[in-house]
Design a protein around this motif. Structure first.
Motif, short mmCIF file in Angstrom:
data_model
loop_
_atom_site.label_atom_id
_atom_site.label_comp_id
_atom_site.label_asym_id
_atom_site.label_seq_id
_atom_site.Cartn_x
_atom_site.Cartn_y
_atom_site.Cartn_z
N VAL A 82 0.84 -1.20 0.00
CA VAL A 82 0.00 0.00 0.00
C VAL A 82 0.87 1.25 0.00
N ASP A 83 0.63 2.16 -0.92
CA ASP A 83 1.41 3.41 -0.90
C ASP A 83 0.54 4.65 -0.66
N PHE A 84 -0.76 4.45 -0.43
CA PHE A 84 -1.61 5.61 -0.13
C PHE A 84 -2.77 5.18 0.75
N ILE A 85 -3.00 5.94 1.82
CA ILE A 85 -4.19 5.76 2.67
C ILE A 85 -4.81 7.13 2.87
N ASP A 86 -6.11 7.24 2.70
CA ASP A 86 -6.77 8.53 2.96
C ASP A 86 -7.56 8.46 4.27
N SER A 87 -8.33 9.50 4.54
CA SER A 87 -9.03 9.57 5.82
C SER A 87 -10.07 8.45 5.95
N ASN A 88 -10.67 8.03 4.84
CA ASN A 88 -11.61 6.92 4.91
C ASN A 88 -10.90 5.60 5.18
N GLY A 89 -9.71 5.45 4.61
CA GLY A 89 -8.91 4.26 4.91
C GLY A 89 -8.55 4.22 6.38
N LEU A 90 -8.16 5.38 6.93
CA LEU A 90 -7.86 5.44 8.37
C LEU A 90 -9.10 5.09 9.19
N GLY A 91 -10.26 5.58 8.73
CA GLY A 91 -11.51 5.27 9.45
C GLY A 91 -11.76 3.77 9.49
N LYS A 141 -5.90 -8.00 19.28
CA LYS A 141 -4.83 -7.03 18.99
C LYS A 141 -4.61 -6.96 17.49
N ILE A 142 -4.12 -5.81 17.06
CA ILE A 142 -3.69 -5.67 15.68
C ILE A 142 -2.34 -4.96 15.67
N VAL A 143 -1.46 -5.46 14.83
CA VAL A 143 -0.15 -4.83 14.63
C VAL A 143 0.02 -4.60 13.14
N ILE A 144 0.54 -3.44 12.80
CA ILE A 144 0.76 -3.11 11.39
C ILE A 144 2.24 -3.25 11.08
N CYS A 145 2.53 -3.93 9.98
CA CYS A 145 3.93 -4.02 9.57
C CYS A 145 4.08 -3.64 8.11
N GLY A 146 5.31 -3.38 7.72
CA GLY A 146 5.62 -3.13 6.31
C GLY A 146 5.18 -1.79 5.78
N ALA A 147 4.77 -0.88 6.66
CA ALA A 147 4.27 0.41 6.17
C ALA A 147 5.41 1.23 5.55
N ARG A 148 5.14 1.82 4.40
CA ARG A 148 6.12 2.68 3.74
C ARG A 148 6.12 4.07 4.39
N GLU A 149 7.11 4.87 4.04
CA GLU A 149 7.27 6.19 4.67
C GLU A 149 6.03 7.08 4.55
N ILE A 192 2.96 6.27 4.42
CA ILE A 192 1.91 5.74 5.31
C ILE A 192 2.28 6.06 6.77
N LYS A 193 3.56 5.89 7.09
CA LYS A 193 3.99 6.22 8.47
C LYS A 193 3.73 7.69 8.75
N ARG A 194 3.97 8.54 7.77
CA ARG A 194 3.76 9.98 7.97
C ARG A 194 2.28 10.27 8.28
N ILE A 195 1.38 9.58 7.60
CA ILE A 195 -0.05 9.79 7.84
C ILE A 195 -0.42 9.35 9.26
N PHE A 196 0.13 8.23 9.70
CA PHE A 196 -0.12 7.79 11.07
C PHE A 196 0.44 8.78 12.08
N ASN A 197 1.62 9.33 11.77
CA ASN A 197 2.22 10.29 12.69
C ASN A 197 1.44 11.59 12.73
N LEU A 198 1.05 12.08 11.56
CA LEU A 198 0.31 13.35 11.50
C LEU A 198 -0.98 13.29 12.32
N THR A 199 -1.67 12.17 12.21
CA THR A 199 -2.95 12.03 12.90
C THR A 199 -2.77 11.50 14.32
N ARG A 200 -1.53 11.19 14.66
CA ARG A 200 -1.18 10.62 15.96
C ARG A 200 -1.81 9.25 16.21
#
Lengths: 142, 121
Positions: free
Chosen positions: B51-60, B75-83, B85-93
């Motif tokens: 995956v190289d793109f996630i939007d707000s609906n994907g986050l939802g 539990k859920i753990v996410i692996c393999g996220a590209r930069e 995607i990581k930035r989107i997780f960081n921005l939204t905390r």
């Protein structure tokens, strides 16, 4: 001086958004090689267009969305026009402090507007009788 | 959206076979993952390497999955996220509530033993 680059009109169908993103990515990469900046522009314009489709057009796929892109030496400008109902754009929700809430209380929506407000440098919105115009500016010459 | 699903010991690894999780496909993604959870799988490794793109609906969708698993003591753990995607997780905390690690091996370790350190990503 602001120079018009292109205008695209496309159907209000969200499955076309990846195509529009690739155009935005291509244009942005003419002005910057910073992948973070390009990604930020791509995400915020995507969210603005998805907002038009979801809210102004209530997910009806047969309306028209108009996107114009222009640039100057230091900025890139986007103008998004639709003929739908008033948008949610003027109402930027604060991002919840995750440390203060439980997972069960996390909102599943609302982050699209957050991305637009967080990642764009200037936002203006006009709601007129014939529809909505959203103007976005991103500074890229740091 | 196709999902590549495989059992890793007592965990279920799910790899979306899509370049994006966004407005037009996030609902299908959520329904398919929730179907898997409802088949008695509540230890999930979500591999986002394709995956190289996630939007707000994907986050939802991810938040809906997280909430369901949390309610089931899963539990859920996410692996393999590209930069990006990581930035989107960081921005939204959301990186504060969704655990991100590098590899499936790291994800298995996390699910077995909990976080090894706060420096995961």
């Amino acid at each position: 001086m602001k120079e018009m680059i292109l205008t695209i009109t496309f159907k209000s169908d969200p499955s076309y958004l990846p195509i529009i993103r690739s155009v935005i990515r291509g244009i942005s990469s003419h002005k910057t090689s910073d992948p973070v900046l390009i990604g930020d522009i791509e995400l915020s314009i995507h969210e603005a267009l998805a907002n038009v489709i979801g809210y102004a057009y209530r997910n009806e796929p047969n309306h028209r969305v108009n996107l114009s892109v222009s640039w100057s030496n230091e900025d890139i400008f986007f103008e998004i026009r639709d003929t739908g109902q008033a948008s949610l754009i003027p109402f930027a929700p604060p991002l919840p402090e995750l440390g203060e809430i439980e997972i069960e209380d996390l909102m599943e929506c609302g982050r699209g507007l957050f991305f637009i407000y967080r990642l764009m440098d200037e936002i203006s919105y006009i709601n007129e009788k014939g529809g909505n115009t959203l103007l976005l500016r991103k500074h890229f010459a740091y | 959206m196709e999902l590549d699903v495989k059992a890793l010991d007592r965990f279920l690894s799910i790899t979306p076979q899509a370049k994006s999780i966004e407005t037009f496909n996030s609902r299908e993604f959520k329904i398919k993952v929730i179907d898997l959870i409802n088949q008695n799988h509540n230890q999930i490794i979500l591999n986002l390497s394709e995956v190289d793109f996630i939007d707000s609906n994907g986050l939802g969708s991810l938040i809906a999955i997280l909430k369901l698993l949390t309610a089931q003591q899963g539990k859920i753990v996410i692996c393999g996220a590209r930069e990006p995607i990581k930035r989107i997780f960081n921005l939204t905390r959301l990186n504060q509530v969704l655990q991100l690690v590098e590899s499936e091996e790291d994800a298995k370790f996390f699910l077995e033993d909990g976080p090894r350190a706060s420096s995961d990503l």
